[in-house]
Design a protein around this motif. Sequence first.
Motif, short mmCIF file in Angstrom:
data_model
loop_
_atom_site.label_atom_id
_atom_site.label_comp_id
_atom_site.label_asym_id
_atom_site.label_seq_id
_atom_site.Cartn_x
_atom_site.Cartn_y
_atom_site.Cartn_z
N LEU A 30 -10.36 2.86 -8.12
CA LEU A 30 -10.11 1.72 -7.23
C LEU A 30 -11.14 1.68 -6.10
O LEU A 30 -11.64 0.60 -5.75
N ILE A 31 -11.49 2.82 -5.55
CA ILE A 31 -12.50 2.85 -4.48
C ILE A 31 -13.84 2.34 -5.01
O ILE A 31 -14.54 1.57 -4.32
N LYS A 33 -5.65 4.06 3.51
CA LYS A 33 -4.54 4.47 2.67
C LYS A 33 -5.03 5.23 1.43
O LYS A 33 -4.43 6.24 1.02
N LEU A 34 -6.10 4.76 0.84
CA LEU A 34 -6.62 5.43 -0.35
C LEU A 34 -7.13 6.83 -0.01
O LEU A 34 -6.90 7.78 -0.77
N VAL A 43 -0.12 5.86 -8.16
CA VAL A 43 -1.18 6.63 -8.81
C VAL A 43 -0.74 7.36 -10.07
O VAL A 43 -1.56 7.66 -10.94
N GLN A 75 -4.60 -1.82 -9.23
CA GLN A 75 -6.01 -1.79 -8.88
C GLN A 75 -6.59 -3.20 -8.84
O GLN A 75 -7.37 -3.55 -7.94
N VAL A 115 -7.37 6.85 -8.09
CA VAL A 115 -7.75 6.47 -6.73
C VAL A 115 -9.25 6.18 -6.66
O VAL A 115 -9.67 5.18 -6.08
N HIS A 116 -10.05 7.05 -7.24
CA HIS A 116 -11.50 6.86 -7.17
C HIS A 116 -11.95 5.62 -7.93
O HIS A 116 -12.89 4.94 -7.52
N LEU A 172 0.82 -1.22 0.00
CA LEU A 172 0.00 0.00 0.00
C LEU A 172 0.85 1.26 0.00
O LEU A 172 0.38 2.34 -0.38
#
Length: 593
Positions: free
Chosen positions: A176-177, A143-144, A112, A123, A173-174, A107
């Motif tokens: 992956l979320i 972490k994200l 990114v 991802q 990042v988004h 992590l």
Amino acid sequence: MSLFSAPTKSTPSSILKKTPSIKSTLNRSLKNTTPSKVRFTLPHAKKVQSILRDYIDKSNAKEYENLVCLIRDAELLDEDISSLLKEATECISIMKEDLRLFVEAILLINWVDRNKSVVKEYQLFIANLISAHNYHAECVINKLVSLFIPASTDPEWENGSPSKVDYKKCQNVHALIIELLRVAPLCKDLLMQALVDQFPYMNKGTHVHEYFIQNVLWVLYYQPNLRPDILHLIFSKLIVMDVNAPREEITKLQDDDDIFMMEDDAKSSATLNLDSIAHTLDVCLDKMFNYVYSECHEAGTTRLNWSKTKLLYHDLLTTFDKVILPTYNTHHVQFVMFVLCSFKTTLVEGFFNFLWKKVCNPNVPSVLRQAAVNYVVSFMARATFIPLSMLKGTLQQMADWIHAYIATQDGLECVNSDLRIHVVFYTVCQALFYVVAFRHKDLVNTKKNVVFLESLNLSKIVTSRLNPLRVCQPAVVQNFAAITRKYQLAYCYSVIEHNSRNSMPTVYRDDKGYISISNNVLEAFYPFDPYVLQRSAAKVHPFYRNYKEINLDISDVDMKEIADVDDFLEHELPLTSKSKFSYGTSPGFKFKA
């Protein structure tokens, strides 16, 4: 090629050596700590899996520790990350709680801003990991969310818009979320908690706040159900900045050209801190105003999307009720309702009804009832988009409530005019006087409107046994008296003169024996007094009414004019003086006994 494949043919030595990759560093480390026969040169030797299994079996912890340290500390190239992820993916089934440090090391990898293939591999690995082992979900989400905070050295965005580089990083990042929310629904609660825990404190830089808030608003596009909680979070943080950056202090900063030449270092530090907080609040509110506008209008147009607007209105009203209304001494955050209501008159009507129900509810604490009254009258005084019919209807509603309250007191043999007992009544009276004085030009421009003002029976209010002129702010009383005298609506000066001869402080003793002294004058809190933040003001000023100078010839009381000053209640003015109609320098509805 595997991460642990054999090194390529060596090149002549040079004084300009490259930073060793993770492959060569790990191979040297393993060569020094394990027998020579355990060197791994084949692409599919599954060395990572072997190291992880040996650690789980407690047969060899040193190689595991070396591996974790390498991932954490080495300067990884794209090919290093790709090779590591491919081999780690084959070990996902065994990555339970025992391998927490290995997961945390992965992590920490800066992924990114890598090339597309590495980003996708990363991802995919994280998504597969969480799908197999929910245990790591909290650590991953935290972490994200930490990636929503930029480096302290990063510059502010130009005009508040993300740069292409930052936009790409945030987009990764988004993405992956979004995938994690799909494979593990429990991540939704973890995400909200992480946003709460990692929201920057107010003394962090402006760019830190705008970067974080922008990312939080992007979350709403794929998790709209979180909007009430996210709005509550954002405004609960912005309101802390607001109360720590008073309107008067910001105005002083803007007017003082030599602010950075102060000799007193302590004062200079405090001033710079205030300036920083005010600037951060300005940028953040500008971002929130932009969000409100974009959410309520069709993309790229000025056409209102009514269904989306109603949903946002209810969410913001909930936030207003829980966060903004109960907070003492706010200056700018409440303008989010001002901006939203400017889109459609129906929203203003709903907002007023919400506030007036609080005023009329005896079960609501009196301090909140006072605040609700002041929000209504300040809104009516300042908003240019309120139709005259709504203004008159609201004044009629207030006058009816006042007369009903007076009627209940007239039936008593003895009336206790203690300010603390009738504080809501006096606040409504002051609100009525304030609006009549502030908006009198709109209320006397026709005979019909003058007749309407006469129907409010203002004379009965000012001469009632409760004597509201005694406790209202002097500047409100002076201007109301001048207006009502000119248009023969009420005659206040005999009451004012009587009150001035019988004005004495009151001493109160509470249940614990503490003594306090009150001058028996209401505090003034007009939440929509002038908006002084510079960038976000562009969203407010087109719909905002500033007070305009009026001249009233009232020679018998020596009131020659009412000046154009927008900071009301700065001084208690004597009866025979030049009266300045200055709105709002005593912000706050909190009653001090």
